[in-house]
Design a protein around this motif. Structure first.
Motif, short mmCIF file in Angstrom:
data_model
loop_
_atom_site.label_atom_id
_atom_site.label_comp_id
_atom_site.label_asym_id
_atom_site.label_seq_id
_atom_site.Cartn_x
_atom_site.Cartn_y
_atom_site.Cartn_z
N GLN A 173 0.83 -1.20 0.00
CA GLN A 173 0.00 0.00 0.00
C GLN A 173 0.87 1.25 0.00
O GLN A 173 0.57 2.22 -0.70
N GLU A 174 1.97 1.21 0.75
CA GLU A 174 2.88 2.35 0.77
C GLU A 174 3.47 2.59 -0.62
O GLU A 174 3.59 3.72 -1.07
N LYS A 175 3.82 1.52 -1.32
CA LYS A 175 4.37 1.64 -2.68
C LYS A 175 3.33 2.23 -3.62
O LYS A 175 3.64 3.10 -4.44
N ALA A 209 4.95 12.28 -3.48
CA ALA A 209 4.04 11.99 -4.59
C ALA A 209 2.94 13.04 -4.65
O ALA A 209 2.57 13.51 -5.74
N ASN A 210 2.43 13.43 -3.48
CA ASN A 210 1.39 14.48 -3.44
C ASN A 210 1.93 15.79 -4.00
O ASN A 210 1.24 16.49 -4.73
N SER A 255 -4.67 4.12 -11.54
CA SER A 255 -6.03 3.62 -11.29
C SER A 255 -6.11 2.74 -10.05
O SER A 255 -7.16 2.66 -9.42
N LYS A 256 -5.02 2.09 -9.65
CA LYS A 256 -5.06 1.22 -8.47
C LYS A 256 -4.91 1.98 -7.16
O LYS A 256 -4.99 1.39 -6.09
N TYR A 257 -4.72 3.29 -7.22
CA TYR A 257 -4.58 4.11 -6.02
C TYR A 257 -5.91 4.13 -5.28
O TYR A 257 -6.95 4.39 -5.85
N GLY A 258 -5.86 3.87 -3.97
CA GLY A 258 -7.09 3.83 -3.19
C GLY A 258 -7.14 4.83 -2.06
O GLY A 258 -8.06 4.84 -1.26
N GLY A 259 -6.14 5.72 -1.97
CA GLY A 259 -6.09 6.70 -0.89
C GLY A 259 -6.88 7.94 -1.21
O GLY A 259 -7.61 8.00 -2.21
N PRO A 260 -6.73 8.96 -0.38
CA PRO A 260 -7.45 10.21 -0.63
C PRO A 260 -6.92 10.89 -1.89
O PRO A 260 -5.74 10.85 -2.18
N VAL A 261 -7.82 11.50 -2.63
CA VAL A 261 -7.44 12.21 -3.86
C VAL A 261 -7.02 13.62 -3.45
O VAL A 261 -7.73 14.33 -2.78
N MET A 262 -5.83 14.01 -3.87
CA MET A 262 -5.31 15.33 -3.54
C MET A 262 -5.55 16.30 -4.66
O MET A 262 -5.52 16.04 -5.78
#
Length: 172
Positions: A80-82, A143-144, A165-172
């Motif tokens: 998840q960190e990657k 990355a943000n 597309s596989k990113y599941g965190g908050p959208v910045m």
């Protein structure tokens, strides 16, 4: 039948406990101990009739299952960190190499003060395809910050920098 016992004082000793060496040549008189992941707790108590009763409770702990759970949680956390450190770079021009794109984006981040000028390169890895690339930054925070470079011109093309597309965190 008599077997040679290397641990006895005499040269031969009778086999009194019917234990034989696996190849049936030698008699073993070793006390084997085994380890297990079980523990027993015994308690004694007096009943109203003054007779003692003993209750034994066996608790089995599965160290292997616990270790597996911890290992899979660590792996999931690392994965998840990657994912949180990865960015998609779209609209890359033909002939873009990993080295060229990584050097350009690192320099751009330093130029617009998204990272310190004396810090290590904020972009660690770059994988380039014909029309897009993926970059991996040193941290999710970096990355943000790199998302601010969306729309930057590169070799006559406007790069589209976004979350994969596989990113599941908050959208910045």
């Amino acid at each position: 039948m008599d077997y040679y016992n290397p641990h006895s004082t005499g040269s031969y000793s009778p086999n009194t406990n019917n234990q034989q060496h696996p190849n049936n040549n030698y008699n073993h008189h070793h006390n084997a101990t085994s380890t297990s992941a079980s523990s027993s707790v015994s308690s004694s108590s007096a009943t109203p009739n003054n007779t003692n009763t003993t209750t034994t409770t066996t608790t089995t702990t599965s160290a292997a299952a616990t270790a597996t759970s911890i290992a899979s949680a660590v792996v999931a956390s690392a994965e998840q960190e990657k994912i949180n450190r990865e960015l998609f770079v779209g609209n890359t021009p033909p002939g873009t190499t990993e080295l060229l794109l990584r050097q350009f984006l690192n320099a751009a981040m330093r130029r617009i003060h998204l990272c310190g000028t004396e810090t290590a390169a904020p972009i660690l890895h770059c994988r380039v395809n014909q029309k897009f690339a993926f970059i991996e930054t040193v941290s999710a925070d970096m990355a943000n910050k790199a998302l601010n470079m969306n729309g930057i011109p590169f070799l006559g093309a406007i790069l589209k920098i976004s979350r994969p597309s596989k990113y599941g965190g908050p959208v910045m």
